[in-house]
Design a protein around this motif. Structure first.
Motif, PDB file in Angstrom:
ATOM      1  N   ALA A 200      58.663  78.544  -1.650  1.00  0.00           N
ATOM      2  CA  ALA A 200      59.536  77.846  -0.709  1.00  0.00           C
ATOM      3  C   ALA A 200      58.819  76.647  -0.094  1.00  0.00           C
ATOM      4  CB  ALA A 200      59.981  78.802   0.383  1.00  0.00           C
ATOM      5  N   THR A 201      59.619  75.828   0.598  1.00  0.00           N
ATOM      6  CA  THR A 201      59.051  74.693   1.330  1.00  0.00           C
ATOM      7  C   THR A 201      59.692  74.679   2.715  1.00  0.00           C
ATOM      8  OG1 THR A 201      60.777  73.341   0.363  1.00  0.00           O
ATOM      9  CG2 THR A 201      58.589  73.178  -0.632  1.00  0.00           C
ATOM     10  N   GLY A 202      59.075  73.912   3.606  1.00  0.00           N
ATOM     11  CA  GLY A 202      59.674  73.639   4.912  1.00  0.00           C
ATOM     12  C   GLY A 202      59.867  74.876   5.764  1.00  0.00           C
ATOM     13  N   LEU A 203      61.033  74.951   6.394  1.00  0.00           N
ATOM     14  CA  LEU A 203      61.311  76.030   7.343  1.00  0.00           C
ATOM     15  C   LEU A 203      61.327  77.394   6.652  1.00  0.00           C
ATOM     16  CD1 LEU A 203      62.116  76.818  10.242  1.00  0.00           C
ATOM     17  CD2 LEU A 203      64.502  76.544   9.541  1.00  0.00           C
ATOM     18  N   ARG A 204      61.904  77.422   5.422  1.00  0.00           N
ATOM     19  CA  ARG A 204      61.944  78.699   4.703  1.00  0.00           C
ATOM     20  C   ARG A 204      60.542  79.232   4.481  1.00  0.00           C
ATOM     21  NH1 ARG A 204      63.600  79.433  -0.357  1.00  0.00           N
ATOM     22  NH2 ARG A 204      64.366  81.530  -0.019  1.00  0.00           N
ATOM     23  N   LYS A 205      59.597  78.332   4.178  1.00  0.00           N
ATOM     24  CA  LYS A 205      58.222  78.762   3.952  1.00  0.00           C
ATOM     25  C   LYS A 205      57.665  79.405   5.220  1.00  0.00           C
ATOM     26  CE  LYS A 205      54.058  77.148   1.649  1.00  0.00           C
ATOM     27  NZ  LYS A 205      54.388  77.461   0.267  1.00  0.00           N
TER      28      LYS A 205
END
Lengths: 173, 487
Positions: B193-198
């Motif tokens: 994942a990237t960003g907030l999901r990460k």
């Protein structure tokens, strides 16, 4: 803030067979392995890596015993000393009736205690950020890492090339 | 490392998957936007749940008089639903714990979803004892804690209190088992994942790295938790059955109850697992991970437990006759031929007769039959609890207090509401977590993937062919010997 104090060189392998034979070669060459990472538990790795058996189950036994004693002694104290009540003409200290709750609390204490211990000794918990060497390690790659303070870069590199690592990289963690 | 596997074992992972394929396939449902079908199912579930909440509030506001229970029939749908839901939970623990101890590899395809089902089912179950108390704001009285009533404690000799401990322990242990298994899979999602999901998945994954020592402890933990959960799951339904068996009501006061309840629980739980998994595998396209082989294995367990339940029903009838105790005899006569005869025959048909179809391999491996049977069994096992509870109470020692009971819309609404709660939670779960345990499936790939089993199977077929040829020519000593012995 996290301290970046380790210089890691790591190699990724495509298959767990390659990983195990590489670990075996590293052990033979007395290379000091920092850690080995895999996307799933690789069977047969622990003895090669020289990991001692986990003592988590001993902790579990102690927590369980604590639960047994809490429940049994607690109910004993409550029904014989603190507030004795006669239920259905049975004795105050009616041991058979205490067994279900004693069993449940044994299991409860052992499970909670073991799980908490497991996460604490792993250094894990809600919101903990541990360094990830490579994004594919939790997917399909198997990784051997060396600390460059213990193993010099050139010998690590030649080791990775010799054992068939598909990717070699460095990272400060 | 090609593990030695029996050549006649069916592959558990089809489609020649690599480790990366497994990750992509199983994590996909958490990475895509929800489909229209998911939204429709979710909205229906939430609305049903809200109606259930309304009915619970109605009950609390007006009191449990709204349930039309009476002096004779003090337990109706409330405890029936409670036992039904608890029973459904049992399959998850059986799959994750008991099959782990027995080293059954097919558990990896279904354990994650089944454990989730356990947790949600136990939540639904726990609701009923709480609201059936009437004054729910006093529910904390059931816990032993130093209090201002002179430190007056609950009755530790009562099966109803044992229930409190059994079910809260069961929920806690199931949750720990489930979550500790989910942590590595959350890490897999995190690393893709990237960003907030990460960041969210990093929080959920507890900072998992996949270190060899951590995996070793992971396996030690799951083994001991499985060892603890196995007697626990047996104890939970045993204690639920004590609610009845320790009473002096004819038809309840029987020693067969604990094993009979546990078998029934596993039976109904597997039916619910099948209902859910047949839909899940189709919608999330997991047919290669939850294969016909998995479904057949579960159907075999249904056949065994269903037959145990059938034997228990017949044993009860025999013992009531053999005891020579007229009240016991009347209780069973009344169950089968009294005012609630339809629920008794519904139960007998759904639980005893219908699972016998699973002796046929063709039916065990048919998706439509399996789905139909799973629904039958869910209904049948609900009837079983209704038969035990309401029909037994309806005819007590005094004919003057005999009574009949029909649920009100409030009770039906609460039951439907728990179905809404269950499906809402399950649908959310399919969005947040991989429905199949990713790391565990990878660990069995080399010993259960079809591309690894194919050479084994071919080799086996070849050997069998050679053997058969030799046998036809009369060259095999063993076969000759077998013939002569059979005379």
């Amino acid at each position: 803030m996290r301290k970046f104090n380790k210089d890691i060189i790591f190699g990724l392998y495509d298959d767990e067979t390659d990983l195990i034979s590489a670990v075996r070669i590293a052990k033979g060459a007395h290379l000091d392995i920092y850690d080995v990472y895999s996307p799933f538990p690789v069977h047969g790795l622990d003895p090669v890596l020289g990991l001692a058996e986990s003592r988590l189950h001993i902790a579990g036994f102690i927590y369980g015993m604590l639960g047994t004693l809490t429940a049994f002694l607690g109910m004993t104290w409550i029904f014989t000393k603190d507030w004795p009540i006669i239920f259905g003409g049975k004795p105050y200290w009616s041991v058979p009736a205490f067994i279900p709750i004693t069993f449940e609390l044994t299991v409860l204490f052992a499970s909670i205690g073991m799980t908490v211990t497991y996460f604490v000794i792993n250094g894990q918990g809600p919101g903990v950020v541990n360094p990830v060497l490579h994004d594919r390690i939790t997917d399909d790659k198997f990784c051997i890492a060396f600390d460059m303070h213990h193993v010099d870069e050139s010998s690590a590199k030649s080791f990775f090339e010799k054992t068939g690592a598909t990717l070699i990289d460095k990272k400060k963690i | 490392m090609s593990a030695t596997v029996s050549p006649i074992r069916e592959p558990l992972i089809e489609g020649g998957k690599s480790y990366h394929d497994i990750t992509v396939d199983l994590v996909r449902s958490t990475e895509k936007a929800p489909t229209r079908l998911w939204w429709i199912a979710f909205l229906i579930s939430v609305h049903v749940l809200l109606f259930g909440v309304f009915c619970i509030l109605w009950t609390i506001w007006h009191g449990i008089g709204t349930w039309d229970l009476n002096r004779t029939i003090g337990w109706g749908w409330d405890i029936t639903n409670f036992v039904w839901w608890i029973g459904i939970g049992h399959a998850g623990t059986l799959i994750s714990a008991i099959l782990l101890l027995f080293r059954q590899k097919w558990r990896t395809g279904v354990n994650r979803a089944a454990e989730a089902m356990t947790i949600f089912a136990v939540m639904c179950a726990g609701l009923f004892p709480v609201i059936h108390m009437g004054r729910v704001w006093m529910a904390f009285f059931i816990f032993p804690y130093p209090n201002t009533r002179g430190s007056l404690w609950p009755n530790f000799n009562s099966p109803l209190l044992w229930d409190v401990f059994a079910i809260s322990t069961y929920l806690t242990v199931s949750l720990l088992f489930w979550y500790s298994g989910l942590v590595p899979d959350f890490a897999t999602i995190r690393d893709r994942a990237t960003g907030l999901r990460k960041r969210i998945y990093n929080f959920l994954s507890f900072g998992w790295t996949g270190s060899a020592k951590h995996w070793q402890r992971f396996e030690a933990l799951s083994l001991v938790l499985a060892g603890l959960a196995t007697p626990l799951v047996l104890s939970v339904h045993t204690i639920v059955s004590f609610d009845f068996a320790t009473s002096v009501i004819p038809g309840w006061h029987t020693t067969i109850f604990p094993p009979y309840f546990v078998a029934g629980a596993v039976f109904s739980g597997f039916a619910m697992v099948l209902t859910l998994m047949l839909i899940t595998r189709k919608v999330l396209k997991l047919e290669q991970y939850i294969t016909i082989g998995h479904i057949e294995s579960m159907n075999k367990i249904i056949l065994v437990t269903g037959t145990i339940v059938g034997v228990a029903y017949l044993t009860e009838l025999f013992i009531s006759w053999y005891s020579g105790y007229i009240y016991e005899q009347f209780a069973f006569f009344n169950r089968a031929l009294g005012p609630y005869y339809w629920s008794y025959f519904g139960m007998m048909f759904c639980n005893v007769v219908s699972p016998q179809l699973f002796w046929s391999r063709k039916i065990r491996r048919s998706l439509w039959w399996t789905f139909l049977m799973s629904i039958f069994i869910n209904i049948g096992m609900w009837f079983e609890r209704f038969v035990i509870i309401a029909t037994t109470l309806a005819r007590d020692y005094l004919p003057s207090s005999w009574s009949y009971y029909v649920p009100t819309w409030v009770e039906i609404g609460i039951f439907i509401g728990t179905l809404g709660l269950f499906f809402t939670l399950y649908l959310l779960f399919t969005r947040v977590a991989p429905v199949v345990a990713v790391a565990e499936v990878k660990a069995i790939l080399k010993s259960a993937g079809d591309q690894y089993l194919a050479p084994n199977t071919e080799h086996h077929e070849e050997i069998m062919k050679q053997y058969k040829d030799a046998e036809d020519k009369g060259k095999v000593y063993g076969s000759d010997h077998a013939h002569s012995e059979s005379h």
